[in-house]
Design an enzyme around this catalytic site. Structure first.
Site, PDB file in Angstrom:
ATOM      1  N   GLU A 229       0.826  -1.204   0.000  1.00  0.00           N
ATOM      2  CA  GLU A 229       0.000   0.000   0.000  1.00  0.00           C
ATOM      3  C   GLU A 229       0.865   1.261   0.000  1.00  0.00           C
ATOM      4  OE1 GLU A 229      -1.968  -3.472   0.943  1.00  0.00           O
ATOM      5  OE2 GLU A 229      -0.444  -2.573   2.250  1.00  0.00           O
ATOM      6  N   TYR A 230       2.026   1.182   0.628  1.00  0.00           N
ATOM      7  CA  TYR A 230       2.975   2.297   0.555  1.00  0.00           C
ATOM      8  C   TYR A 230       3.331   2.587  -0.902  1.00  0.00           C
ATOM      9  CZ  TYR A 230       7.486   4.707   0.655  1.00  0.00           C
ATOM     10  OH  TYR A 230       8.516   5.585   0.413  1.00  0.00           O
TER      11      TYR A 230
END
EC number: 2.4.99.12
Length: 412
Positions: free
Chosen positions: A60-61
């Protein structure tokens, strides 16, 4: 449902400190959160305006990064706060260069939420993919703080779409807009009367497209490859080893680069002990040994994305376990990709499998047949790789859609 959630999250807050004694990962999870409020209260400049990004973990980063970089470049007057839920993401990216402050997200208790937002007072908030913390979302709504979901993906088995999921459905009212990956997600939102979504795809396409543009040559990988057909096995687990190691044992005139997901010393030692070919590892290789080696073990983090540039075939791990790792990284280089069978939660994998350029194997026998055809049929290999590259390029610009919308609707 609300009562049960509040009871559960408060019980978790009470019990989690004890878990640190039983798991190194939980120790990081608990001890890291002890520092979050100290950083917020003692280090941040109260006179600065913040934009807050929250991610679950490393994947998700990577999805949030293109938007963070765009905001950082265009609006340097704002400070960026990045929060992680998982230690596996935080520990790898805690020293990133894009966010001004990177911390663990305090647990979603009512007390923590109010304390956190009182300090940060974000101008706007971006949640990535599927992090939905009800108390944070309810309080963001109460404070009229613009909140967005990036690269969202919804499935009909989620609580939002159950008859008893009203507490969670109401939390979704906090989002000013949903930027979702596919039409199915938009339709699911419409089914519960949320019409504020745009299907703009996955921001990871923008991220991986940047990889090619920014990639630096890795001379030691070129030295190892030595113009030999090379298979890169990325983010592999023990479950993957069971599938690919028999092929490795019997291969001839093929080189392998293996980047395990777990790079702890005992895991690297265990893996090397299973390989009966000349093997070198990144942390102690000698240049003179590279050309003659058959297997290169990458026992570090941060370079796998660049290594894929040297792959003739990429096997991406995780899909014999619980979660497929990033297949877009090799795809962006125009490399055919091979994966295991558990990929249904990953839209990009479903799309590439449908295109025929991401090949699924269920066992060693299928992997042998797949690798052998890719190695022997150069035209087939190039055709699949080209499909992958074109797929990535076609799906770029999700970040632009987000930025255009936010700039049009908010006073940045």
């Amino acid at each position: 449902m609300k009562f049960l959630y509040q009871l559960g999250i408060n019980l978790a807050a009470f019990l989690l400190p004890f878990s640190r004694f039983f798991s190194p990962k939980m120790k990081l999870f608990v001890d890291g959160r002890k520092q979050s409020f100290a950083v917020l209260e003692n280090k941040i400049d109260k006179n600065q305006e913040f934009i807050w990004f929250h991610v679950a973990s490393l994947g998700e980063y990577e999805q949030g990064l293109p938007v963070m970089e765009e905001i950082k470049t265009k609006y340097p007057e704002y400070k960026l706060l990045l929060t992680f839920f998982s230690p596996s993401g935080f520990e790898i990216r805690k020293n990133n260069k894009v966010a001004d402050y990177t911390i663990y997200l305090p647990l979603d208790t009512t007390q923590n939420v109010k304390r956190f937002l009182d300090i940060v007072q974000p101008k706007m908030v971006f949640f990535i993919k599927y992090e939905f913390w009800p108390n944070y979302l309810y309080e963001l709504k109460n404070r009229n703080i613009p909140t967005y979901l990036i690269s969202g993906i919804f499935r009909k088995n989620q609580l939002f779409f159950k008859w008893y999921g009203g507490f969670y459905r109401k939390a979704l009212q906090s989002f000013n807009h949903f930027f979702v990956q596919n039409d199915a997600s938009a339709q699911l939102l419409k089914s519960i009367n949320f019409n504020n979504s745009i299907v703009n795809g996955d921001t990871r396409f923008d991220r991986v497209a940047q990889i090619v543009e920014r990639a630096q040559p890795l001379n030691f990988i070129a030295e190892f490859k030595n113009n030999t057909t090379t298979i890169v096995i990325g983010s592999s687990w023990i479950d993957d080893e069971t599938i690919y190691l028999p092929y490795l044992y019997n291969s001839k005139n093929i080189k392998f680069i293996i980047a395990p997901h777990n790079i702890k010393e005992e895991e690297i030692t265990r893996l090397i002990s299973k390989i009966d070919k000349k093997t070198v590892r990144y942390t102690n290789y000698k240049t003179e040994d590279l050309k003659d080696a058959d297997v290169f073990i990458i026992d570090t983090i941060g370079i796998l994305t660049q290594i894929y540039a040297y792959a003739d075939i990429a096997y991406v791990g995780g899909a014999f376990k619980t979660g497929l790792h990033n297949i877009l990284e090799p795809a962006t280089y125009g490399t055919p990709v091979v994966i295991g069978p558990k990929f249904s939660k990953f839209q990009e994998a479903k799309d590439l499998v449908a295109l025929g350029s991401c090949l699924v194997v269920n066992n060693t026998e299928e992997l042998v047949l797949t690798f052998n055809r890719l190695i022997s049929d150069l035209n087939y290999r190039k055709e699949l790789g080209q499909k992958n590259r074109e797929f990535v390029l076609k799906n770029k610009n999700a970040t632009k859609v987000i930025m255009d919308f936010v700039e049009r609707t908010q006073n940045l």
